[in-house]
Design a protein around this motif. Structure first.
Motif, PDB file in Angstrom:
ATOM      1  N   ALA A 176       0.826  -1.208   0.000  1.00  0.00           N
ATOM      2  CA  ALA A 176       0.000   0.000   0.000  1.00  0.00           C
ATOM      3  C   ALA A 176       0.861   1.260   0.000  1.00  0.00           C
ATOM      4  N   THR A 177       1.904   1.271   0.822  1.00  0.00           N
ATOM      5  CA  THR A 177       2.806   2.426   0.854  1.00  0.00           C
ATOM      6  C   THR A 177       3.518   2.598  -0.477  1.00  0.00           C
ATOM      7  N   TYR A 178       3.972   1.483  -1.043  1.00  0.00           N
ATOM      8  CA  TYR A 178       4.677   1.557  -2.328  1.00  0.00           C
ATOM      9  C   TYR A 178       3.770   2.150  -3.407  1.00  0.00           C
ATOM     10  N   ARG A 179       2.551   1.663  -3.490  1.00  0.00           N
ATOM     11  CA  ARG A 179       1.626   2.167  -4.512  1.00  0.00           C
ATOM     12  C   ARG A 179       1.331   3.651  -4.304  1.00  0.00           C
ATOM     13  N   THR A 180       1.105   4.046  -3.060  1.00  0.00           N
ATOM     14  CA  THR A 180       0.806   5.449  -2.770  1.00  0.00           C
ATOM     15  C   THR A 180       1.947   6.361  -3.217  1.00  0.00           C
ATOM     16  N   VAL A 181       3.164   5.985  -2.869  1.00  0.00           N
ATOM     17  CA  VAL A 181       4.317   6.841  -3.169  1.00  0.00           C
ATOM     18  C   VAL A 181       4.600   6.893  -4.667  1.00  0.00           C
ATOM     19  N   THR A 182       4.650   5.743  -5.322  1.00  0.00           N
ATOM     20  CA  THR A 182       5.006   5.737  -6.747  1.00  0.00           C
ATOM     21  C   THR A 182       3.943   6.427  -7.603  1.00  0.00           C
ATOM     22  N   LEU A 183       2.670   6.192  -7.310  1.00  0.00           N
ATOM     23  CA  LEU A 183       1.617   6.834  -8.097  1.00  0.00           C
ATOM     24  C   LEU A 183       1.622   8.344  -7.913  1.00  0.00           C
ATOM     25  N   ALA A 184       1.905   8.799  -6.687  1.00  0.00           N
ATOM     26  CA  ALA A 184       1.905  10.239  -6.427  1.00  0.00           C
ATOM     27  C   ALA A 184       3.125  10.928  -7.016  1.00  0.00           C
ATOM     28  N   LEU A 185       4.294  10.286  -6.958  1.00  0.00           N
ATOM     29  CA  LEU A 185       5.531  10.944  -7.371  1.00  0.00           C
ATOM     30  C   LEU A 185       5.778  10.893  -8.871  1.00  0.00           C
ATOM     31  N   ARG A 186       5.073  10.033  -9.569  1.00  0.00           N
ATOM     32  CA  ARG A 186       5.292   9.926 -11.022  1.00  0.00           C
ATOM     33  C   ARG A 186       5.074  11.238 -11.744  1.00  0.00           C
ATOM     34  N   ARG A 187       4.174  12.066 -11.240  1.00  0.00           N
ATOM     35  CA  ARG A 187       3.879  13.317 -11.959  1.00  0.00           C
ATOM     36  C   ARG A 187       4.946  14.385 -11.733  1.00  0.00           C
ATOM     37  N   TYR A 188       5.851  14.165 -10.786  1.00  0.00           N
ATOM     38  CA  TYR A 188       6.902  15.142 -10.512  1.00  0.00           C
ATOM     39  C   TYR A 188       8.220  14.792 -11.209  1.00  0.00           C
ATOM     40  N   PHE A 189       8.453  13.499 -11.490  1.00  0.00           N
ATOM     41  CA  PHE A 189       9.752  13.057 -11.982  1.00  0.00           C
ATOM     42  C   PHE A 189       9.604  12.340 -13.326  1.00  0.00           C
ATOM     43  N   ALA A 190      10.486  12.694 -14.248  1.00  0.00           N
ATOM     44  CA  ALA A 190      10.433  12.067 -15.576  1.00  0.00           C
ATOM     45  C   ALA A 190      10.758  10.589 -15.494  1.00  0.00           C
ATOM     46  N   VAL A 191      11.761  10.241 -14.682  1.00  0.00           N
ATOM     47  CA  VAL A 191      12.169   8.843 -14.523  1.00  0.00           C
ATOM     48  C   VAL A 191      12.321   8.559 -13.038  1.00  0.00           C
ATOM     49  N   THR A 192      11.754   7.439 -12.611  1.00  0.00           N
ATOM     50  CA  THR A 192      11.927   6.964 -11.239  1.00  0.00           C
ATOM     51  C   THR A 192      12.543   5.575 -11.289  1.00  0.00           C
ATOM     52  N   VAL A 193      13.720   5.415 -10.705  1.00  0.00           N
ATOM     53  CA  VAL A 193      14.372   4.114 -10.604  1.00  0.00           C
ATOM     54  C   VAL A 193      14.048   3.540  -9.231  1.00  0.00           C
ATOM     55  N   VAL A 194      13.448   2.359  -9.204  1.00  0.00           N
ATOM     56  CA  VAL A 194      13.015   1.739  -7.954  1.00  0.00           C
ATOM     57  C   VAL A 194      13.934   0.566  -7.629  1.00  0.00           C
ATOM     58  N   ASP A 195      14.617   0.664  -6.512  1.00  0.00           N
ATOM     59  CA  ASP A 195      15.438  -0.431  -6.008  1.00  0.00           C
ATOM     60  C   ASP A 195      14.532  -1.328  -5.163  1.00  0.00           C
ATOM     61  N   CYS A 196      14.008  -2.391  -5.761  1.00  0.00           N
ATOM     62  CA  CYS A 196      13.014  -3.240  -5.107  1.00  0.00           C
ATOM     63  C   CYS A 196      13.674  -4.231  -4.158  1.00  0.00           C
ATOM     64  N   GLU A 197      12.831  -4.861  -3.335  1.00  0.00           N
ATOM     65  CA  GLU A 197      13.288  -6.006  -2.582  1.00  0.00           C
ATOM     66  C   GLU A 197      13.493  -7.174  -3.538  1.00  0.00           C
ATOM     67  N   THR A 198      14.097  -8.235  -3.060  1.00  0.00           N
ATOM     68  CA  THR A 198      14.347  -9.392  -3.913  1.00  0.00           C
ATOM     69  C   THR A 198      13.067 -10.194  -4.118  1.00  0.00           C
ATOM     70  N   LEU A 199      13.012 -10.887  -5.230  1.00  0.00           N
ATOM     71  CA  LEU A 199      11.890 -11.780  -5.501  1.00  0.00           C
ATOM     72  C   LEU A 199      11.999 -13.021  -4.620  1.00  0.00           C
TER      73      LEU A 199
END
Length: 357
Positions: free
Chosen positions: A215-238
């Motif tokens: 939920a936190t991840y979705r909230t942050v990425t959806l909100a910040l996409r409109r401010y930054f042209a490119v967002t690189v996400v360092d995810c946890e491991t699969l």
């Protein structure tokens, strides 16, 4: 004023204050005490509560920072001299043309924010290092804002690799205060500025705590996409839940594969899983085949060929002494082959992210 009028006035006042008539002698009537029922308290919306300002914490314990020593160059002095001679005898025109093509790819216009997710099958294979390399490469070539976001529930190393001396606000903190009315200048006040450009948002403050959830991840990425042209996400491991969500929702993906037999085999299984996703995630995936030691015995060409079979591009990241040393990444200290590989990887992944609608 007559006594009767005064008595009426007192009687009326007592009635207003106590909502009960006075006694016959004019004194207020004391009602029998009634049991007080508990009044349920309405919970306040946490989004309306003021967010406490977290303390700033160093990314590396000062007692340990001195142990890092001076950053060394990715190539030895002899190798750098030999590379210079080889460049003189190689086809300079072909090299310039290739570099120009990658630069144009990295500078192409982006109409809406693109999200690039980076993950791996296990930790310690260079996932955060690749994320930092991508963030720095995009920062170097692009003029619009670039964000590197840490979405690792573990004690990640991205802030250290990006050169942040301290962190304060985390993704979870920012998720609670983001609003559509915020401007870019408001948002960047909660981010860590990167020395060579761009911004960093850590997942935490480098200590054990509540893990970053979906939920936190979705909230942050959806909100910040409109401010930054490119967002690189360092995810946890699969196969972590946040990693699977990030890989499923990103515009492009990078899977970091360690250059070992078991690493290549596990990464191939990830590629087969991506091929089964409903929106052809494999078409927007690039594999970074990373060498963590100069003594790797696995055949690079054979490993890359095995990973290419599902139809993905594989970019080889050679062993680099500077990266292996740990600590902040200094771009000028990277080996030339490492810089070239990072530029190619960034160009390949951005090209796929832009093509996604």
């Amino acid at each position: 004023m007559t006594g009767s009028a005064r008595s009426d006035w007192q009687r009326d006042l007592v009635r207003e204050l106590t909502d009960s008539p006075p006694s016959e002698n004019g004194a207020p009537h004391t009602p029998e005490p009634q049991p007080q029922l508990p009044v349920p308290r309405q919970p306040r919306d946490p989004r309306t509560l003021p967010a406490p300002t977290p303390e700033s914490r160093p990314t590396v314990d000062p007692r340990l920072a001195v142990a890092l020593g001076r950053p060394q160059h990715g190539d030895s002095a002899a190798r750098r001299a030999g590379a210079g001679v080889r460049r003189l005898t190689a086809s300079a025109g072909r090299e310039v043309a290739e570099q120009t093509r990658y630069a144009q790819e990295l500078q192409r216009p982006v109409t809406t924010g693109r999200v690039v997710a980076v993950t791996s099958i296990r930790g310690g294979v260079g996932k955060s290092t690749v994320s930092a390399l991508l963030g720095r490469t995009f920062n170097h070539y692009r003029q619009d804002p670039v964000l590197t976001l840490e979405a690792d529930a573990a004690l990640g190393t991205l802030p250290v690799r990006m050169g942040a001396e301290s962190v304060r606000w985390s993704a979870g903190d920012l998720a609670r205060i983001l609003s559509p009315a915020m401007q870019l200048t408001d948002v960047t006040g909660y981010l860590v500025p990167v020395a060579d450009g761009g911004w960093l948002l850590p997942a935490g403050q480098g200590r054990v705590g509540a893990p970053l959830n979906v939920a936190t991840y979705r909230t942050v990425t959806l909100a910040l996409r409109r401010y930054f042209a490119v967002t690189v996400v360092d995810c946890e491991t699969l196969p972590g839940e946040v990693a699977r969500t990030a890989m499923d929702t990103a515009h492009a993906r990078v899977v970091v594969a360690p250059m070992t037999a078991e690493g290549v085999h596990g990464t191939r299984q990830v590629l087969d899983w991506l091929a089964r996703l409903p929106h052809s995630a494999l078409d927007s995936t690039v594999v970074a085949l990373s060498a963590a030691t100069p003594d790797a015995t696995l055949d690079t060409k054979a490993a890359a060929a095995h990973l290419r079979e599902p139809g993905v591009t594989v970019v080889h990241l050679p062993y680099d002494r500077h990266l292996a040393q740990g600590g902040p990444i200094h771009t000028a200290k990277l080996a030339r082959d490492t810089r070239d590989a990072a530029v190619r990887l960034a160009a390949e992944v951005l090209g796929r992210a832009v093509r996604v609608r």
